[in-house]
Write an enzyme that holds these catalytic residues in place. Sequence first.
Site, PDB file in Angstrom:
ATOM      1  NE  ARG A 134      -4.278  -1.128  -0.094  1.00  0.00           N
ATOM      2  CZ  ARG A 134      -4.390  -2.019  -1.068  1.00  0.00           C
ATOM      3  NH1 ARG A 134      -3.387  -2.232  -1.897  1.00  0.00           N
ATOM      4  NH2 ARG A 134      -5.506  -2.697  -1.219  1.00  0.00           N
ATOM      5  CG  ASP A 160       2.639  -1.670  -8.805  1.00  0.00           C
ATOM      6  OD1 ASP A 160       2.673  -1.216  -9.966  1.00  0.00           O
ATOM      7  OD2 ASP A 160       1.726  -2.416  -8.386  1.00  0.00           O
ATOM      8  CD  GLU A 178      -2.195   3.857  -6.202  1.00  0.00           C
ATOM      9  OE1 GLU A 178      -3.130   3.260  -6.797  1.00  0.00           O
ATOM     10  OE2 GLU A 178      -1.319   3.251  -5.572  1.00  0.00           O
ATOM     11  CG  HIS A 224      -2.182  -0.085  -7.658  1.00  0.00           C
ATOM     12  ND1 HIS A 224      -2.815   0.562  -6.615  1.00  0.00           N
ATOM     13  CD2 HIS A 224      -2.190  -1.402  -7.313  1.00  0.00           C
ATOM     14  CE1 HIS A 224      -3.184  -0.320  -5.691  1.00  0.00           C
ATOM     15  NE2 HIS A 224      -2.823  -1.520  -6.102  1.00  0.00           N
TER      16      HIS A 224
END
Length: 315
Positions: free
Chosen positions: A224, A248, A253, A272
């Site tokens: 996370r 990632d 986001e 992600h």
Amino acid sequence: MPTPTLLVLDAEPLPRLGRLTGRARIEHTDAAGLAEHLPRADALLVWDFTSRAVRDAWPGEGPRPRWVHTASAGVDHLMCPELAASDTVVTNARGIFDQPIAEYVAALVLAMAKDLPRTLELQRERTWRHRESHKVAGGKAVVVGSGPIGRAIARTLKALDITTALVGRAPRSGVHGPEDLDRLLARADWVIAAAPLTEQTHGMFDARRFGVMQPSARFINIGRGQLVVEDALADALAKHWIAGAALDVFEAEPLTPDSPLWQLPGLIVSPHMSGDIVGWRDELGAQFVDLYELWASGEPLKNVVDKQRGYVPGH
């Protein structure tokens, strides 16, 4: 027994729920309509697992679904105090993303060790520049997060002859407790964050933790975004406290075009996608239908989340 009402918090493409024809009254909603639809639903499928709409809508008035399933491994985007305190059962998509994420981590390890990003950059520049790369076999890794994803990462890194230590919420056979983390970080070549987001893990990778790592260490986060203090990571890379990193997941986001992380030297940015392979949505849909059949028949559900801890316990 009346046909249960299944509410789907939509995202494109929609899930394939044809197997439930005649077995569920399926309603669809977006985030704006969720609060209005919730009191009529017996079950909720959070197909849009990037949305925080459940956290906002759940505390309202009226009945609430008896079961909530999220098409994701993490549940922090939907958990609120009212849901945590309720009798509603929450399940997640445990098992779908384990091996794809483990393969992605292995790819990042090899890419950073062999300097592949720089090779591709030099190719675009038509520049012939010989370099030496790093050996992967014989290295040491720490995976923070001992659930199915963390264990899959450890198995995959073992195939690369990397000795891997797992760190979990509490020590047990084959798993170190949090009290061992700093000692393990100080000797690790690779540090992989794969923990769920909880009060204990929020911001756990901060300036102090990056300072503990070796200057040759590389950091990867596929857990996370909020596990990492991003400014501290940027500072650690700028000061060469660590050799490189790959993210990632991010605190916010999607990453905005003006974020300095895009051009931070030594950092690989991906959107992600570590667990998203061709056909992953179909797997998520099939998993939910299997769980629905258990729920509708009154059988125990799999992947039941401990709502206080924020993850499926027992790993």
